[in-house]
Design a protein around this motif. Structure first.
Motif, PDB file in Angstrom:
ATOM      1  N   ARG A   1     -34.078  19.649 -15.319  1.00 59.62           N
ATOM      2  CA  ARG A   1     -34.695  18.397 -14.869  1.00 59.62           C
ATOM      3  C   ARG A   1     -33.797  17.641 -13.895  1.00 59.62           C
ATOM      4  NH1 ARG A   1     -39.841  17.609 -14.819  1.00 59.62           N
ATOM      5  NH2 ARG A   1     -39.579  19.726 -14.092  1.00 59.62           N
TER       6      ARG A   1
ATOM      7  N   GLY B   1     -35.572  12.939  -8.770  1.00 60.20           N
ATOM      8  CA  GLY B   1     -34.672  13.701  -9.633  1.00 60.20           C
ATOM      9  C   GLY B   1     -33.243  13.219  -9.460  1.00 60.20           C
TER      10      GLY B   1
ATOM     11  N   SER C   1     -34.403  18.703 -10.455  1.00 59.83           N
ATOM     12  CA  SER C   1     -35.839  18.680 -10.202  1.00 59.83           C
ATOM     13  C   SER C   1     -36.105  18.574  -8.706  1.00 59.83           C
ATOM     14  CB  SER C   1     -36.429  17.499 -10.953  1.00 59.83           C
ATOM     15  OG  SER C   1     -37.581  17.052 -10.316  1.00 59.83           O
TER      16      SER C   1
ATOM     17  N   THR D   1     -40.884  15.287 -18.378  1.00 61.61           N
ATOM     18  CA  THR D   1     -39.438  15.220 -18.522  1.00 61.61           C
ATOM     19  C   THR D   1     -39.004  14.563 -19.824  1.00 61.61           C
ATOM     20  OG1 THR D   1     -39.377  14.953 -16.159  1.00 61.61           O
ATOM     21  CG2 THR D   1     -37.344  14.513 -17.339  1.00 61.61           C
TER      22      THR D   1
END
Lengths: 486, 463
Positions: free
Chosen positions: A283, A291, A286, B427
């Motif tokens: 993540r 991000g 990302s 997320t």
């Protein structure tokens, strides 16, 4: 007291009996370990080798290799020859694109014989007593190697694979030149030596690329690509990791307050389960503008990148950035394929994984380096200080050489680790990155699990095993030369 | 004092040179890099989807937003009057997934609130007119052109929150004051059920959720006492991740498998290490060398034959049928020679006098091992335990091979990788599940950090 004076009787009596009894007890103690390690650690090697000779798709079937071999020797029924799953070395030949496989095997055996002959001859010069026998043996072995080489040479030349031989010969030669160096050499000779080593190595590299082109044209490109990616991964990971951790350890060693706390924090990435931390980094890398990594590079004014989703080589991306930054219009030259794969560098996705790897292992390396630094006697520093050595030369002349065993250990562990790495790469792969993050371990797993190609996967794993063995041998040899053990 | 007068080798090396502040700066920077991902994980794991997608560093202290668009229309007293059907939010030509949109309330000044429709990247795509007293999405809402948002209000899309007059004063929004947000965001109480209900009303699926009360003021009172932290922490993403991915099963499996593996490793390794370290018998060195060589073999080589073995395809052990069962996930891990090697090095150093004394007292090898050697070897056994624990907890490759899809025996690592591949790009749920699976190891690390670091520094390997 009376018991001791009785005459010993029975299987376990007396001195011999006691030894017998000890042996029995020891093997009883060892039994579980031997059974488990044999079944799940040792036997699999033989079994994998055996599987790699087959074309097992989807479901493993019983082997037909024995009946096939028997039949091909004229001992079994003819049917075994017709319906067979047995491929022999074909899996290896197809993976590595070996035109004339037997010639190459013969060549490898000949080279090994040559090396054995050389080491025998070397040893006969060093030792007195058995030198004559050693020399004769060396001669015989060398002769056998030469005969074998002469036998396979036509095959190598006909299939265009003689370049393998040249590459190996040049590499060995440069090794010999390096090995012959000594401390008392004059500068001129040293320069000459290095020039010849560089020349030999670049020639070897050239021929190696010719080999690789050959393999690429004939072999399994997916697999060869995965080897290239694995090398990228290894080369990208190890030096940075070691450099950064050496710096951190050196600073930490300067009587820093809260050293324990720093060590505790640095070590955390290593101890946390890599499956979970890889999820976090997936993540962080990302492709969104929001991000964490994109925000970070945004701080220095860079455009967002696709990170783990990017299959483009990092050199191409750098070229794009240069074009953007300076308004130039440079284009990537059109290389043919294996060269293009190598020259465009690891994909940004793989680079992201490499960065993750730094994060995980820097703390670990720091802790090991700290232990190494603690073992350097401080009298050495004091003496050098009195002689007027500066800070840099203390680091350069005392710290680095005395840490070389630690560095060597860490390098070996890290290189082998990158060749075996699976968990975090598996967790961090995104579809968009395609096969650019498929290091050999991942490809083996995919071939085995998703495609059900047992034979091919086993052959791949054996080639990887071979690469790891050769690498650790090479590292040992170089280590012998470079590492300074007090 | 004696210590401080002794010259520190390295201090000498840096006595004149780089200022100390700079060194601390570098170290702190390093520590920040090491710790930041963990903090980011924790922070993101308590965010809403919008905040996570917006890449916020910290979650908002108070959120007056419903994370879902499909909400019932209810009047200012909080009574549901109509259920919203198929809200259609368009961005350009593309129709987007609606549950990524939500209305959030931004504080525009003291006592002033602005309602905004926000897309999944937390970019506002429409703003309520300034004089609007509540969050009802009407035609008066102004689409924000640069966000490309076009709001279709012709389909009964409606958002209503309680009247702004009931919002607490600014001080109450401070998280430290313990203000409960439940009171005002009661629509979030049944978000998934409402989503499902909306789909059921459109005939897309059958409704299986809870009964949604028509009077939501009831749940407003029910949730009043719940503090912000616990609602968010236990009732939010963690709860959703835990429920959505069978984490209780994964956790329990990992615990069971780890305990069995650990027990096996300790029994097998101490016995073998004792034999190698303290007994003499023919074939010892040969056996040791053979077993030592297995440490070189990568897992990718052994995994295929081991898969064949546990599925009963080993020609010599056809009776083994462990596939998708616990022996397959534990026994192969006991084959690590590293543990034996580590313990042997320690056992061999135990003085022979102890053994002589024990033998005179009539003890055999087993008794000596249990009563003398083991109590002396707490440190190396602790190290082996830690290695084995981490190795077992983190194992992914072999459990992936040895279990079938959706297995009841999935350990946490496989469960996590499955959850990540199925949960979609949410997320905040990823981070919640990652922290769940990390927690046991990190707790152990902080409890026994000395053993961890010393053990690894002296042996140099992770199990």
């Amino acid at each position: 007291m009376q018991n001791l004076q009785e005459t010993p009787r029975g299987l376990f009596a007396g001195r011999k009996g006691r030894a017998r009894r000890e042996t029995l007890t020891a093997y009883l103690f060892l039994l579980p370990a031997i059974v488990i390690i044999f079944v799940f650690g040792l036997w699999p090697v033989a079994h994998a080798l055996y599987v790699s000779l087959h074309k097992w798709n989807v479901k493993p079937r019983g082997s037909q290799c024995f009946s096939y071999w028997l039949a091909s020797l004229g001992l079994g029924s003819e049917d075994a020859l017709a319906q067979t799953d047995c491929l022999g070395i074909d899996n290896y030949v197809e993976l590595l694109g070996l035109g004339d496989a037997w010639a190459i095997i013969g060549m490898i055996v000949a080279v090994i014989l040559g090396v054995v002959a050389y080491s025998l001859w070397k040893r006969s010069k060093r030792e007195e007593g058995t030198s004559r026998a050693r020399q004769i043996a060396a001669g015989v072995v060398a002769l056998a190697g030469l005969v074998l080489l002469a036998r396979v040479l036509p095959g190598l030349i006909a299939s265009g694979e003689w370049t393998y031989l040249v590459a190996i010969a040049l590499a060995l030669l440069s090794w010999l030149v390096w090995k012959g160096s000594s401390l008392s050499e004059s500068t001129l000779r040293l320069i000459l030596r290095w020039v010849s080593i560089i020349a030999l190595l670049s020639a070897a590299t050239f021929f190696f690329f010719v080999d690789f082109q050959h393999m690429w044209d004939l072999g399994n490109q997916e697999f060869l690509k995965s080897l290239i990616y694995t090398v990228f991964y290894s080369v990208g990971t190890v030096p940075v990791q070691l450099g950064a951790s050496l710096a951190l350890a050196y600073i930490l060693f300067q009587g820093i307050r809260g050293r324990g706390a720093f060590r505790l924090l640095y070590f955390m990435p290593y101890i946390a389960p890599s499956v979970a931390t890889a999820v976090v980094f997936r993540r962080i890398f990302s492709l969104r503008d929001t991000g964490l990594m994109n925000k970070l590079i945004g701080l220095v004014g860079m455009e967002p990148l696709k990170w783990l989703h990017e299959s483009k080589g990092v050199n191409l991306i750098i070229l794009d950035l240069i074009n953007q930054g300076f308004g130039t219009n440079l284009t990537w030259p059109n290389f043919s394929d294996p060269l293009n794969v190598i020259l465009s560098g690891p994909s940004l996705a793989l680079v992201s994984i490499i960065i993750y790897n730094w994060w995980v292992f820097v703390g670990y390396d720091t802790v090991i380096y700290l232990a190494g630094l603690g073992a350097i006697p401080h009298e050495l520093y004091e003496a050098a200080e009195i002689d007027g050595a500066g800070r840099w030369s203390l680091f350069r002349k005392i710290t680095i050489p005395l840490l070389s065993p630690t560095t060597f250990f860490l390098t070996v562990i890290a290189v082998i680790g990158t060749f075996k790495a699976f968990n975090h790469i598996w967790m961090m792969r995104e579809l968009a990155a395609r096969d650019t993050v498929y290091t050999t371990s991942i490809l083996i797993f995919q071939t085995f699990r998703a495609d059900g190609q047992f034979g091919e996967a086993a052959a791949m794993s054996f080639i990887l095993f071979g690469v790891i063995l050769v690498l650790s041998q090479v590292q040992n040899r170089i280590g012998e030369k470079l590492v300074f053990y007090g | 004092m004696a210590n401080s007068t002794k010259p520190n080798s390295a201090r000498l090396a840096l006595r004149r040179g780089i200022p100390r502040g700079l060194l601390y700066l570098v170290l702190l920077l390093g520590a920040a890099i090491m710790v930041l991902p963990f903090l980011w994980m924790l922070s993101t794991s308590v965010m809403t989807i919008g905040e996570a997608n917006a890449g916020r560093v910290l979650p908002r202290a108070v959120r007056l937003s419903c994370p879902y668009v499909n909400l019932p229309k209810y009047d200012k007293a909080g009574i549901v009057t109509e259920f919203a059907v198929s809200p259609k939010v368009q961005a350009g030509e593309q129709e987007l997934h609606t549950n990524s949109y939500y209305v959030e309330i931004q504080q525009a000044g003291t006592g002033q609130w602005q309602f905004r429709l926000v897309n999944n990247e937390a970019k506002p795509i429409a703003i309520a007119p300034a004089d609007q007293p509540d969050g009802t999405l009407t035609e008066d809402w102004q689409p924000i052109p640069q966000a490309g948002g076009v709001v279709d209000t012709g389909r009964g899309l409606s958002f209503t929150f309680g009247p702004p007059s009931t919002y607490p004063a600014d001080a109450a929004f401070d998280r430290r004051s313990g203000a409960s947000r439940t009171e005002y965001v009661n629509c979030c109480e049944y978000p998934t059920d409402m989503l499902e209900k909306g789909e059921a009303d459109r005939g897309e699926r059958e409704y299986t959720g809870r009964e949604i009360p028509t009077d939501l003021s009831a749940c407003r009172t029910a949730g009043r006492k719940v503090s912000y932290f616990f609602e968010e922490f236990l009732g939010g993403n963690y709860y959703q991740a835990w429920k959505g991915a069978k984490f209780n099963s994964y956790m329990w499996n990992s615990t069971r498998l780890t305990v069995i593996t650990l027990a096996g490793i300790l029994i097998v390794s101490t016995l073998a290490a004792y034999a190698f370290g303290r007994m003499t018998f023919p074939g010892r060195n040969f056996l040791f060398a053979v077993l030592l060589s297995t440490m070189m073999i990568p897992e990718t080589v052994t995994m295929i034959p081991n898969f064949l073995t546990i599925t009963g395809n080993n020609p010599f052990l056809p009776f083994i049928n462990w596939y998708d069962n616990w022996p397959a996930l534990t026994i192969p891990f006991m084959a690590g020679f590293f543990n034996i090697f580590l313990l042997r090095q320690f056992f061999a150093q135990i003085p022979d006098e102890l053994w002589d004394a024990a033998r005179i007292d009539g003890a055999g090898h087993l008794r000596f091992l249990i009563q003398v050697v083991l109590p002396l070897s707490k440190a190396p056994i602790m190290t082996v335990t830690i290695f084995a624990f981490i190795g077992s907890w983190n194992a992914l490759l072999w459990p992936l091979i040895a279990t079938k899809a959706g297995s009841d025996w999935w350990p946490i690592s496989v469960g996590l990788q499955n959850f990540v591949s199925e949960a979609g790009p949410e997320t905040q749920l990823w981070m919640a599940s990652a922290s769940i699976s990390m927690l046991p190891v990190l707790i152990l690390y902080f409890l026994a950090q000395k053993q961890f670091i010393e053990g690894i520094a002296t042996t140099g390997l992770k199990g």
